[in-house]
Design a protein around this motif. Structure first.
Motif, PDB file in Angstrom:
ATOM      1  N   SER A 138      -0.303   9.642   5.841  1.00  0.00           N
ATOM      2  CA  SER A 138      -1.665   9.107   5.721  1.00  0.00           C
ATOM      3  C   SER A 138      -2.250   8.872   7.113  1.00  0.00           C
ATOM      4  O   SER A 138      -1.686   9.313   8.113  1.00  0.00           O
ATOM      5  CB  SER A 138      -1.628   7.805   4.927  1.00  0.00           C
ATOM      6  OG  SER A 138      -1.021   6.806   5.692  1.00  0.00           O
ATOM      7  N   HIS A 179       0.809  -1.214   0.000  1.00  0.00           N
ATOM      8  CA  HIS A 179       0.000   0.000   0.000  1.00  0.00           C
ATOM      9  C   HIS A 179       0.852   1.279   0.000  1.00  0.00           C
ATOM     10  O   HIS A 179       0.511   2.257  -0.686  1.00  0.00           O
ATOM     11  CB  HIS A 179      -0.924  -0.041   1.229  1.00  0.00           C
ATOM     12  CG  HIS A 179      -1.875   1.100   1.311  1.00  0.00           C
ATOM     13  ND1 HIS A 179      -2.971   1.212   0.484  1.00  0.00           N
ATOM     14  CD2 HIS A 179      -1.896   2.201   2.107  1.00  0.00           C
ATOM     15  CE1 HIS A 179      -3.621   2.323   0.780  1.00  0.00           C
ATOM     16  NE2 HIS A 179      -2.988   2.948   1.758  1.00  0.00           N
ATOM     17  N   HIS A 210       1.208   4.466  -2.649  1.00  0.00           N
ATOM     18  CA  HIS A 210       1.106   5.907  -2.354  1.00  0.00           C
ATOM     19  C   HIS A 210       2.290   6.658  -2.982  1.00  0.00           C
ATOM     20  O   HIS A 210       2.117   7.729  -3.558  1.00  0.00           O
ATOM     21  CB  HIS A 210       1.076   6.153  -0.843  1.00  0.00           C
ATOM     22  CG  HIS A 210      -0.310   6.126  -0.256  1.00  0.00           C
ATOM     23  ND1 HIS A 210      -1.329   6.938  -0.701  1.00  0.00           N
ATOM     24  CD2 HIS A 210      -0.845   5.381   0.752  1.00  0.00           C
ATOM     25  CE1 HIS A 210      -2.428   6.703  -0.004  1.00  0.00           C
ATOM     26  NE2 HIS A 210      -2.164   5.751   0.883  1.00  0.00           N
ATOM     27  N   ASP A 219      -6.882   7.021  -0.321  1.00  0.00           N
ATOM     28  CA  ASP A 219      -6.764   5.678  -0.885  1.00  0.00           C
ATOM     29  C   ASP A 219      -7.545   5.528  -2.189  1.00  0.00           C
ATOM     30  O   ASP A 219      -8.713   5.903  -2.271  1.00  0.00           O
ATOM     31  CB  ASP A 219      -7.231   4.643   0.140  1.00  0.00           C
ATOM     32  CG  ASP A 219      -6.247   4.535   1.291  1.00  0.00           C
ATOM     33  OD1 ASP A 219      -5.118   5.056   1.152  1.00  0.00           O
ATOM     34  OD2 ASP A 219      -6.597   3.931   2.315  1.00  0.00           O
TER      35      ASP A 219
HETATM   36 ZN    ZN Z   1      -3.385   4.958   2.307  1.00  0.00          ZN
END
Ligand code: ZN
Ligand code: KG4
Length: 344
Positions: free
Chosen positions: A141, A113, A117, A308
């Motif tokens: 985040s 993840h 980003h 996201d």
């Molecule tokens: Zn995220």
């Protein structure tokens, strides 16, 4: 004729169910279903997130395919977020991606993840366009706050990270103390626009090196609000915009001081920010000013790619395809997938 390279990206690590189609390095769709079910609980409820992903995943993937004009059999590969995140939420995307890849007999690509980003910085006018290496990426985040030197698409040096709360978590927890609904980050951003950022002064934590800390700010605000509301029960209501602006100013100062230190320490001239907090308008303008003052190049992702989304997952999938980082059906979703993982 060369066949089109079509990647389906799937993101389900937290409370956004998203699917995106990337054709030959161009984003053709990026569908995001946000889960409102968590608002009344003041934070993401993992069990509810998993259930919402279950309801959303099929329609969201369907819409992404439809918008891009792609039929499932045309897909070259399927990329999904393997971790980190909420395990039950990740499992929905992982199981769906595995089943679809198996049914279509196409490669499965595992995506970290936070790599996704970082790769969101490569989306320029919907096309994949990597920044010149090396550059610094500050990922901010709800779950992470990291300073990363990016030397190549998958070569990262983690220079520093938060020792306690993430920047987005700080926005959300502080917002909750002020009675704002979850997620409070965007609301603090909006309310701060009519406030005075110097109305209240909160301490900047003394943390060595390139690490961050935000829990002290939360405690200091909590004590401050308790003292003030004892004197005036309407204190928060009467000073909400100033409180938001002052808190936001402090968080942005904590972030930007460390970013400047990292840029100088590593002798870099190009940086970017990524992650949900990179949508913050005050952080964005402050960073642009810092870049101008220091002669640095600054890249800010388009807002659509800050929180996201699956477009960033599809981009990591596309880069993984070119780097031959292909996943394995035996691998499972991993809530704590290490930053330096390599798919085997
Ligand atoms: Zn995220
Ligand atoms: O990247 P993201 O969507 O999810 C995680 O991977 O955590 O980030 C969500 C975080 C939340 O904490 C939210 O409050 C914060 O990003 N956020 C903002 C803004 N928009 C989203 N924080 C400050 N200002 C904003 N405009």
């Amino acid at each position: 004729m060369k066949a089109d390279l079509i990647v389906l990206g799937i993101e389900s690590s937290c409370d956004e169910t998203s699917a995106s189609i990337l054709i030959n390095g161009e984003i053709r769709s990026n569908r995001i279903a946000t889960q409102d079910v968590h608002i009344k609980y003041g934070g993401v409820v993992p069990e509810l997130a998993s259930r919402a992903h279950q309801s959303n995943i099929v329609p969201v993937v369907d819409q992404a395919l439809h918008e891009a004009g792609v039929r499932p059999y045309q897909l070259t590969a399927i990329a999904y977020t393997r971790g980190p995140g909420l395990l039950g939420a990740l499992l929905v995307g992982a199981s769906f991606a595995k089943a679809m890849a198996l049914a279509l007999n196409v490669p499965l690509i595992e995506v970290h993840h936070m790599h996704a980003h970082i790769h969101s910085l490569f989306i320029q006018d919907k096309k994949v366009s990597p920044l010149p290496f090396p550059f610094l990426c500050m990922t901010v985040s709800g779950g992470h706050t990291q300073l990363i030197k990016v030397k190549a698409p998958f070569v990262f040096d983690l220079l520093g990270e938060t020792l306690d709360d993430a920047a987005g978590e700080a926005f959300d927890k502080i917002g909750k103390l002020m009675g704002l609904p979850y997620p409070a980050g965007p609301q603090i951003d909006a309310l701060a626009k009519s406030g005075n950022s110097h109305a209240f002064v909160f301490p900047i934590p003394a943390v060595d090196g390139l690490n961050f800390s935000f829990s002290g700010l939360k405690t200091s605000l909590m004590n401050f609000l308790r003292r003030e509301t004892e004197k005036n029960p309407n204190f928060i209501h009467e000073n909400l915009a100033d409180l938001c602006a002052s808190v936001q100013h402090t968080i942005v100062k904590i972030l930007t001081e460390k970013l400047k230190l990292a840029m100088k320490q590593e002798s870099l001239n190009c940086f970017g920010i990524a992650g949900g907090v990179s949508a913050n308008s005050y952080l964005r303008t402050t960073l642009q000013t810092i870049a101008m003052e220091n002669g640095w190049n600054c890249t800010l992702p388009a807002r659509e790619y800050t929180t996201d989304n699956a477009a960033m997952v599809a981009v990591t999938g596309y880069l993984s395809w070119h780097a031959q980082r292909i996943g394995n059906h035996a691998n499972t979703a991993d809530a704590n997938l290490p930053f330096g993982f390599y798919p085997v």
